[in-house]
Design an enzyme around this catalytic site. Structure first.
Site, PDB file in Angstrom:
ATOM      1  N   LEU A 429      14.642  10.263   0.320  1.00  0.00           N
ATOM      2  CA  LEU A 429      13.203   9.775   0.139  1.00  0.00           C
ATOM      3  C   LEU A 429      12.637   8.767   0.907  1.00  0.00           C
ATOM      4  O   LEU A 429      11.626   8.716   1.362  1.00  0.00           O
ATOM      5  CB  LEU A 429      12.887   9.681  -1.137  1.00  0.00           C
ATOM      6  CG  LEU A 429      13.038  10.711  -2.441  1.00  0.00           C
ATOM      7  CD1 LEU A 429      13.013  10.047  -3.909  1.00  0.00           C
ATOM      8  CD2 LEU A 429      11.976  11.888  -2.336  1.00  0.00           C
ATOM      9  N   GLY A 430      13.548   7.837   1.200  1.00  0.00           N
ATOM     10  CA  GLY A 430      13.121   6.535   1.762  1.00  0.00           C
ATOM     11  C   GLY A 430      14.052   6.004   2.070  1.00  0.00           C
ATOM     12  O   GLY A 430      15.103   6.133   1.460  1.00  0.00           O
ATOM     13  N   ASP A 550       6.326  -8.514  -3.436  1.00  0.00           N
ATOM     14  CA  ASP A 550       5.982  -7.274  -2.166  1.00  0.00           C
ATOM     15  C   ASP A 550       5.155  -6.602  -3.054  1.00  0.00           C
ATOM     16  O   ASP A 550       5.514  -4.829  -2.705  1.00  0.00           O
ATOM     17  CB  ASP A 550       7.515  -6.806  -1.797  1.00  0.00           C
ATOM     18  CG  ASP A 550       7.427  -5.942  -0.697  1.00  0.00           C
ATOM     19  OD1 ASP A 550       6.349  -6.264  -0.123  1.00  0.00           O
ATOM     20  OD2 ASP A 550       7.893  -5.305  -0.292  1.00  0.00           O
TER      21      ASP A 550
END
Length: 722
Positions: A429-430, A550
């Site tokens: 996915l990433g 974040d």
């Protein structure tokens, strides 16, 4: 010869006068500013040509066609942040159509001329950040349309004049950072029915806070009276202010107990800090009981003592009664805990109160609403990989190897074996500096998100487990839930719920990354409210009062109903514990890694608070508040955090989104110029959108102490739209 020279001089003078007379009256008045400036500022006025018919093409000047005038007239004068050293000439008062005067961020000195307010059309005056001195001019409130007044960060002095009560159209009064002194007279604030912002901070005011300040019914944002010399009790009337108002009363000499009525219930401890004699909730400083204000359950004799040995205290009978009550209460709570534990154990349910099981699979034991974890992958699968690149977990040379590992379920209702995870289909996915994320579909068809943290950290097992367990205890409907983790000397994995609809990035900008969205205002408000609730829970109610550090759209995930889930908090600490780059080796899905794009150079993160961009800074909750404010602005404007703003027909200026929006409000640009055009179709939402803008601007204050708590921002958002 002398006669010729006289004739020549007369001719030149006449010619000069003829040229000057061609400039309209507005231009002649403006030339007084050019004359008042130091020689070093000559370049700023290079195009101020007295031979022009009007000044409308001059730098810093805005003109409009107005009724009753043949030519365009000056309506705006803006020389902001130019390091211009000058005095303010009284001739500017002749600009009878001038609406906005913006000279902030320069070196203007001397007093503010009383004649300036002959410019009767003025409604916005921004003179903050200069070296102006003296008192407020008496004719200030003769302006019938005055709405915005910002004289902050100068050296103005004197008392706050009572004539301010005549500025009845005033919406913003900002006098922070001056030398105003003395008590504030009664009677000013009841007349300012339209006042939305009041900032009198960092002056030398003394006396009591006026009781009638509670009559400012239009106030929003922050009532800032901090860093003065106000004394005495806080008036209870402040509780009558709108619930959306935050207080900043820090750094005064206030005393007594903080009232607990109305708007006081929404304030955090920061609002009252640095008042040594102030006590009561939300400060961790209790108010001492006196003989005139005894606590319930304490009996006093006629002399003010309790009659037991001449000392104040509880009677023996009362002590026994309280002890018995405590014992019964503890036993009752214990029975409830045991009952709930066995009830959940028998049903293999989740530890959070869901509305069913994920995907309708009862055996999987998933709660319907995930709570916190690590599903923060990019906006869509195609960004960094493809499901075509997937393979069985453990397949290929990059599979798990080395010593024995433990797969530990944090959620007791989450049951599957390591072999099942290894056999499952998985898709990349990433990938980021926080690890590689895979979508793994278990044998029962339920997808989970698996993040690979890295191979190191085998010496810090207890620290890793402690951190993961703390994260796993966080349970909230708007935070992704961590379900399990795997630990081995050469592999660390985190297993969390898979959120089906990607992230807020793809929802806002689509798969092609365009700067627009079809999301309705109702959905955007739903996303903002949910994300705020999740962050507020992390800050206030989670076991360690976590800081996310974040917050950005890619870390706000959405399900198919656009319910938001905050993800990716706590990862930085875990990466530090594992001690190496998560993407440094082949990984446990060898066949998928070739589909990952090469990492790109990191850009400036405009979601981060200004103080967070300084290397070595320790993350704080106010970092998250600022970042959330930027996300909210992005929802409102449809624009990315970095935008291009045209400064002329031939040049543009790169601004971050916060500065661009603040500039728009400062210059009173139409709301349609700032809001996402998609939202303009929902006419009923205009007031709600404006309220959300005010919350976003409060969250993105440059001073961390001026930002509200996340809890306050969340509560204020909840009041929008019902």
């Amino acid at each position: 010869m002398l006669l010729k020279k006289l004739h020549l001089s007369a001719f030149l003078l006449l010619n000069f006068c003829l040229h000057i007379s061609s400039l309209n009256p507005d231009g002649l008045s403006l030339l007084s500013l050019k004359s008042a400036a130091d020689a070093a500022a000559a370049a700023l006025f290079a195009d101020w040509n007295e031979n022009d018919a009007t000044p409308c093409r001059w730098s810093g000047i805005s003109c409009m066609n107005v009724s009753g005038a043949d030519d365009p007239r000056v309506v705006g004068l803006s020389f902001a942040g130019k390091n211009l050293r000058a005095y303010i000439p009284s001739e500017l008062g002749s600009l009878i159509y001038l609406r906005r005067l913006n000279l902030h961020g320069n070196n203007f000195y001397g007093g503010i001329p009383d004649q300036l307010f002959n410019a009767s059309s003025l409604h916005s005056i921004f003179l903050y950040g200069n070296n102006l001195s003296g008192s407020l001019p008496p004719s200030l409130c003769s302006l019938p349309r005055l709405q915005n007044l910002d004289f902050s960060n100068n050296s103005l002095s004197g008392q706050l004049p009572k004539f301010l009560q005549n500025c009845r159209q005033l919406q913003r009064l900002i006098l922070a950072g001056n030398k105003f002194s003395g008590p504030i007279p009664e009677g000013i604030f009841p007349e300012l029915a339209n006042l939305e912002q009041l900032d009198l901070s960092a002056n030398e005011f003394n006396g009591s806070i006026p009781d009638d300040i509670g009559e400012l019914k239009s106030l929003s944002g922050t009532l800032n009276l901090s860093y003065n010399h106000f004394g005495g009790n806080i008036p209870k009337s402040l509780g009558d202010l709108p619930l959306t108002v935050s207080f900043d009363l820090r750094g005064n000499e206030l005393s007594g107990e903080i009232p607990q009525t109305g708007s006081f219930s929404n304030q955090g401890p920061t609002a009252f800090l640095d008042n040594p004699s102030l006590c009561g909730f939300p400060l961790q400083r209790s108010c001492k009981n006196t003989s005139s204000d005894s606590s319930p359950g304490v009996e006093y004799g006629p002399d003010g003592n309790d009659g037991v040995g001449g000392r104040k205290g509880l009677r023996p009978g009362m002590i026994i009664l309280i002890s018995v009550a405590d014992a019964v209460g503890v036993a009752f709570v214990g029975l409830i805990v045991v009952y709930v534990y066995w009830k959940r154990k028998d049903s293999h349910g989740c530890s959070c109160t869901g509305k069913g099981k994920l995907g309708g699979n009862e055996k999987a034991g998933f709660c319907a609403f995930p709570c916190i974890g690590f599903g923060g992958f990019p906006s869509n699968d195609s960004e960094v990989g493809s499901e075509k690149g997937g393979g069985a977990v453990g397949g290929g040379s990059g599979g798990m190897s080395g010593g024995e590992g433990d797969l530990v379920a944090i959620d007791k209702g989450f049951n599957f074996e390591l072999d099942e995870l290894l056999r499952a289909s998985a898709y990349v996915l990433g990938k980021s500096g926080l690890g590689i994320v895979y979508k793994v579909v278990l044998g029962n068809g339920v997808p989970v998100a698996v993040r690979r943290l890295g191979e190191g950290g085998e010496q810090r097992y207890k620290e890793f487990v402690s951190e993961v367990q703390a994260i796993g205890r966080v349970k909230h409907p708007n935070v992704v839930k961590l379900r399990a983790y795997y630990w081995a000397p050469d592999e660390k994995l985190l297993i969390s719920d898979f959120i089906s609809n990607g992230s807020l990035v793809s929802a806002l900008r689509g798969k092609a990354g365009q700067q627009s969205s079809s999301l309705s205002w109702t959905i955007r408000l739903k996303i903002a409210k949910g994300a705020a609730r999740g962050l507020a829970y992390l800050h206030e109610c989670s076991p360690r009062k976590f800081v996310h550090a974040d917050v950005k759209p890619s870390n706000i995930l959405l399900d198919n109903d656009y319910q938001p889930y905050v993800s990716d908090f706590g990862l930085s600490r875990l990466i530090t514990i594992t001690g190496n780059n998560p993407s440094s080796s082949g990984g446990f899905i060898g066949g998928a890694l070739p589909y990952i794009k090469a990492p790109q150079p990191e850009k400036v993160n405009n979601y981060r608070a200004p103080e967070a961009r300084v290397p070595g800074g320790r993350p704080t909750q106010k970092w998250d508040v600022y970042s959330f404010g930027v996300v909210l602005l992005e929802l409102l404007t449809g624009k990315s955090p970095e935008i291009s703003s045209p400064t002329s027909s031939t040049s543009t200026e790169i601004l971050d989104l916060v500065r661009w929006v603040r500039k728009g409000f400062e210059e009173e640009s139409p709301l349609s110029d700032m809001v996402d055009p998609v939202l303009l179709q929902e006419l009923h939402a205009k007031k709600e959108v404006l309220g959300a803008f005010h919350i976003a601007l409060a969250c993105t204050e440059s001073d961390p102490d001026a930002r509200p708590r996340m809890k306050t921002a969340s509560e204020n958002l909840e009041k929008i739209g019902g």
